[in-house]
Write an enzyme that holds these catalytic residues in place. Structure first.
Site, mmCIF file in Angstrom:
data_model
loop_
_atom_site.group_PDB
_atom_site.id
_atom_site.type_symbol
_atom_site.label_atom_id
_atom_site.label_comp_id
_atom_site.label_asym_id
_atom_site.label_seq_id
_atom_site.Cartn_x
_atom_site.Cartn_y
_atom_site.Cartn_z
ATOM 1 C CE LYS A 22 -1.577 1.771 4.000
ATOM 2 N NZ LYS A 22 -1.396 3.199 4.278
ATOM 3 C CG ASN A 23 2.308 2.777 3.495
ATOM 4 O OD1 ASN A 23 1.149 3.119 3.242
ATOM 5 N ND2 ASN A 23 2.728 2.547 4.732
ATOM 6 N NE ARG A 91 0.141 12.287 6.795
ATOM 7 C CZ ARG A 91 0.513 13.531 7.010
ATOM 8 N NH1 ARG A 91 -0.268 14.381 7.573
ATOM 9 N NH2 ARG A 91 1.723 13.901 6.680
ATOM 10 C CB CYS A 115 -5.166 10.669 11.260
ATOM 11 S SG CYS A 115 -3.514 10.037 11.372
ATOM 12 N NE ARG A 120 0.255 10.552 9.658
ATOM 13 C CZ ARG A 120 -0.021 9.490 8.902
ATOM 14 N NH1 ARG A 120 -1.173 8.892 9.027
ATOM 15 N NH2 ARG A 120 0.849 9.039 8.036
ATOM 16 N N PRO A 121 1.954 16.697 10.799
ATOM 17 C CG PRO A 121 3.876 17.643 11.695
ATOM 18 C CD PRO A 121 2.907 16.516 11.890
ATOM 19 C CB ILE A 122 2.408 18.492 5.304
ATOM 20 C CG1 ILE A 122 1.534 19.757 5.287
ATOM 21 C CG2 ILE A 122 1.568 17.249 5.320
ATOM 22 C CD1 ILE A 122 0.880 20.003 3.925
ATOM 23 C CG ASP A 306 3.213 1.611 9.235
ATOM 24 O OD1 ASP A 306 2.792 2.480 10.002
ATOM 25 O OD2 ASP A 306 3.503 1.832 8.044
ATOM 26 C CB ILE A 328 7.365 6.997 14.136
ATOM 27 C CG1 ILE A 328 8.598 6.076 14.027
ATOM 28 C CG2 ILE A 328 7.121 7.732 12.804
ATOM 29 C CD1 ILE A 328 9.897 6.748 13.659
ATOM 30 N NE ARG A 398 -6.953 4.261 5.123
ATOM 31 C CZ ARG A 398 -6.009 4.537 6.008
ATOM 32 N NH1 ARG A 398 -6.280 4.574 7.292
ATOM 33 N NH2 ARG A 398 -4.782 4.821 5.630
HETATM 34 N N1 EPU Z 1 6.615 14.733 10.177
HETATM 35 C C1 EPU Z 1 6.806 16.062 10.441
HETATM 36 N N2 EPU Z 1 6.656 16.942 9.405
HETATM 37 C C2 EPU Z 1 6.334 16.554 8.144
HETATM 38 C C3 EPU Z 1 6.144 15.168 7.887
HETATM 39 C C4 EPU Z 1 6.295 14.288 8.939
HETATM 40 O O1 EPU Z 1 7.102 16.460 11.563
HETATM 41 O O2 EPU Z 1 6.227 17.404 7.260
HETATM 42 C C5 EPU Z 1 6.769 13.767 11.278
HETATM 43 C C6 EPU Z 1 5.495 12.954 11.534
HETATM 44 O O3 EPU Z 1 4.603 13.659 12.362
HETATM 45 C C7 EPU Z 1 6.051 11.713 12.172
HETATM 46 C C8 EPU Z 1 7.363 11.503 11.411
HETATM 47 O O4 EPU Z 1 7.699 12.791 10.867
HETATM 48 O O5 EPU Z 1 6.349 11.961 13.520
HETATM 49 C C9 EPU Z 1 7.336 10.470 10.311
HETATM 50 O O6 EPU Z 1 6.250 10.710 9.455
HETATM 51 P P1 EPU Z 1 6.303 10.396 7.909
HETATM 52 O O7 EPU Z 1 6.202 11.684 7.157
HETATM 53 O O8 EPU Z 1 7.479 9.536 7.597
HETATM 54 O O9 EPU Z 1 4.960 9.595 7.679
HETATM 55 P P2 EPU Z 1 4.143 9.582 6.347
HETATM 56 O O10 EPU Z 1 5.069 9.657 5.206
HETATM 57 O O11 EPU Z 1 3.027 10.544 6.407
HETATM 58 C C10 EPU Z 1 4.196 7.010 5.891
HETATM 59 C C11 EPU Z 1 3.202 5.896 5.830
HETATM 60 C C12 EPU Z 1 2.712 5.577 7.224
HETATM 61 C C13 EPU Z 1 3.914 5.193 8.097
HETATM 62 C C14 EPU Z 1 4.933 6.342 8.082
HETATM 63 C C15 EPU Z 1 6.194 6.012 8.854
HETATM 64 C C16 EPU Z 1 2.150 6.157 3.650
HETATM 65 C C17 EPU Z 1 0.927 6.429 2.874
HETATM 66 N N3 EPU Z 1 2.080 6.277 4.979
HETATM 67 O O12 EPU Z 1 3.485 8.137 6.413
HETATM 68 O O13 EPU Z 1 1.853 4.445 7.100
HETATM 69 O O14 EPU Z 1 3.492 4.946 9.409
HETATM 70 O O15 EPU Z 1 5.297 6.654 6.722
HETATM 71 O O16 EPU Z 1 6.798 4.888 8.366
HETATM 72 O O17 EPU Z 1 3.167 5.791 3.090
HETATM 73 C C18 EPU Z 1 0.176 2.951 7.742
HETATM 74 O O18 EPU Z 1 0.441 2.321 6.702
HETATM 75 O O19 EPU Z 1 -0.587 2.507 8.632
HETATM 76 C C19 EPU Z 1 0.769 4.269 7.933
HETATM 77 C C20 EPU Z 1 0.339 5.149 8.824
#
Ligand code: EPU
Length: 420
Positions: A22-23, A91, A115, A120-122, A306, A328, A398
């Site tokens: 999925k990811n 997301r 969520c 989950r900031p960007i 995960d 994380i 999902r």
């Molecule tokens: N973070 C920030 N700022 C940002 C982005 C992230 O502070 O701009 C922080 C997050 O809050 C978190 C950490 O960085 O503390 C890691 O987050 P990351 O951005 O790596 O997560 P993601 O890319 O949004 C993906 C997977 C998640 C998985 C995480 C970590 C997808 C669609 N989602 O999310 O998958 O947990 O990487 O490996 O690829 C799941 O499959 O259940 C799931 C939540």
């Protein structure tokens, strides 16, 4: 809403085949926006998140066809903004930001919001887009990124909890069509990022270092169509390995990538689970009692967040004390109170859960809160005596392809109850 009814206490036996990740597939689908030519993605899992992403691409103007496990996307003419509500719902849809900005120099994407597993900031995604020259405005729930010229840059993407997976994917996808060279430092090393880099390279991008903390991208003028097969889902494979262990079973897992699962397999071995790996096959069996192990989630190649919830279930059925620390996401322990309904003894101290394992679990009605918490509740239900009803299983759909069917194939007594 559908639920799953599980009659637990049956050791799982047999063989199961792992689906595409999925990811990995969500950013791969987003990457098809980078070219006007058709792209073909194979081994696509049948998941509601994939259907969502297909709808998002369609709402941007792409022609998407899904046939069996193959998705074909032709993004000949696309617009920089899609349906607000569609994008907001998932997301993972944030990863259309980079490709739209790369291809059109303009992207307007609804902010994904928090969520249950955390805020989950960007900010890191946005930092990357700004470093490439985009002007950002956040208004009415949208982030708007626009520029006349996208120019390569040196970008540090490390955050509070380490690198960002989708942030790395997003910056990589914008940078492939930028002028000059982009270097991402503290890039995510996850196999899903490597898979995306492979696909982009097949489309004509110039990328080196994917899988390491430094990724270098040399921009090209345009990309062309490509075909790609999605990597196996390492989280699904880990979930089935733990399902075998918690039920005292014996399961052969085909089509996995054990080399993507070292941290999980190592912990399972430490706790006494027998694991034989041969090529793409894992043979998992439990033979007698288990030992408690401590687990701390980390970015890849560390133990994945995960799989934290599923591992907690294994520790719940293992006599002794174990500490599971989540580094994380700040609130990814929603499963703890639901596991308690089955008799688990778990207390939370800051970012750690202290599990007093070994008490027999007994079935109860429980509520799924997010994808991996749902998987953990299913595993607990399989291990518990009696009947467990897992409600709100749309979370499971999902991210796990036909999980109930695959578990039934291993002898589990699990039924989907459809709400009339
Ligand atoms: N973070 C920030 N700022 C940002 C982005 C992230 O502070 O701009 C922080 C997050 O809050 C978190 C950490 O960085 O503390 C890691 O987050 P990351 O951005 O790596 O997560 P993601 O890319 O949004 C993906 C997977 C998640 C998985 C995480 C970590 C997808 C669609 N989602 O999310 O998958 O947990 O990487 O490996 O690829 C799941 O499959 O259940 C799931 C939540």
């Amino acid at each position: 809403m559908d639920s799953l009814l599980i009659k637990g206490g049956v050791p799982l036996h047999g063989e199961v085949t792992i689906s595409g990740a999925k990811n990995a597939v969500l950013p791969l689908m987003a990457a098809t926006l980078l070219t006007a030519e058709p792209c073909v993605i194979r081994r696509v899992p049948d998941l509601s998140d994939v259907q969502f992403m297909a709808q998002i691409l369609s709402s941007l103007g792409a022609k998407v066809t899904v046939k069996d496990d193959t998705v074909t996307v032709r993004a000949a003419k696309i617009k920089p903004f899609g349906d607000y509500d569609l994008i907001r719902k998932m997301r993972g849809s944030i990863c259309i930001l980079g490709p739209l900005l790369g291809r059109l120099r303009h992207a307007r994407v609804s902010l994904p919001g928090g969520c249950v597993i955390g805020t989950r900031p960007i900010d890191l995604h946005l930092k990357g887009m700004e470093a490439l020259g985009a002007k950002l405005t956040i208004e009415n729930g949208y982030v708007d990124a626009a520029t006349k010229r996208l120019v390569g840059s040196d970008i540090f993407l490390g955050g509070r909890a380490g690198p960002t997976v989708l942030g790395t994917a997003n910056v990589m996808m914008a940078a492939v069509l930028a002028e000059g060279v982009t270097t991402i430092e503290s890039a995510a090393c996850e196999p899903e990022v490597v898979d995306l880099a492979f696909f982009l390279t097949e489309m004509g991008a110039r990328i080196s270092g994917a899988g390491s903390p430094t990724i270098t991208i040399t921009g090209v003028k345009e990309l062309h169509g490509a075909e790609h097969s999605v990597i196996p889902d390492r989280i699904e494979a880990a979930t089935f390995a733990i399902a075998a262990a918690v039920t005292n079973g014996d399961v052969t897992i085909h089509g996995a990538r054990p080399d993507h699962m070292s941290a999980v397999l190592d912990k399972l071995k430490d706790s006494g689970v027998h694991i034989d790996r041969k090529g793409l096959t894992l043979h998992v069996r439990r033979n007698g009692s288990l030992k408690p192990v401590d687990v701390t989630t980390q970015p890849y190649a560390g133990f994945p967040t995960d799989v934290q919830a599923q591992m907690m279930v294994l520790m719940t059925v293992t006599p002794g004390l174990s500490i599971i620390s989540e580094r994380i996401f700040e609130s990814r322990f929603m499963h703890v109170s639901e596991l308690a309904r089955l008799g688990a003894e778990i207390s939370i101290e800051g970012p750690s859960a202290i599990v007093k394992g070994g008490r027999p679990l007994s079935g109860a009605p429980v509520m799924a809160s997010d994808l991996r918490a749902s998987a953990a509740l299913v595993l607990a239900g399989l291990a518990a005596k009696g009947e467990t009803q897992v409600n709100r299983i749309y979370h499971l759909d999902r991210g796990y392809e036909r999980i109930d069917q695959k578990l039934r194939g291993l002898g589990a007594r699990i039924q989907r109850v459809q709400e009339k």
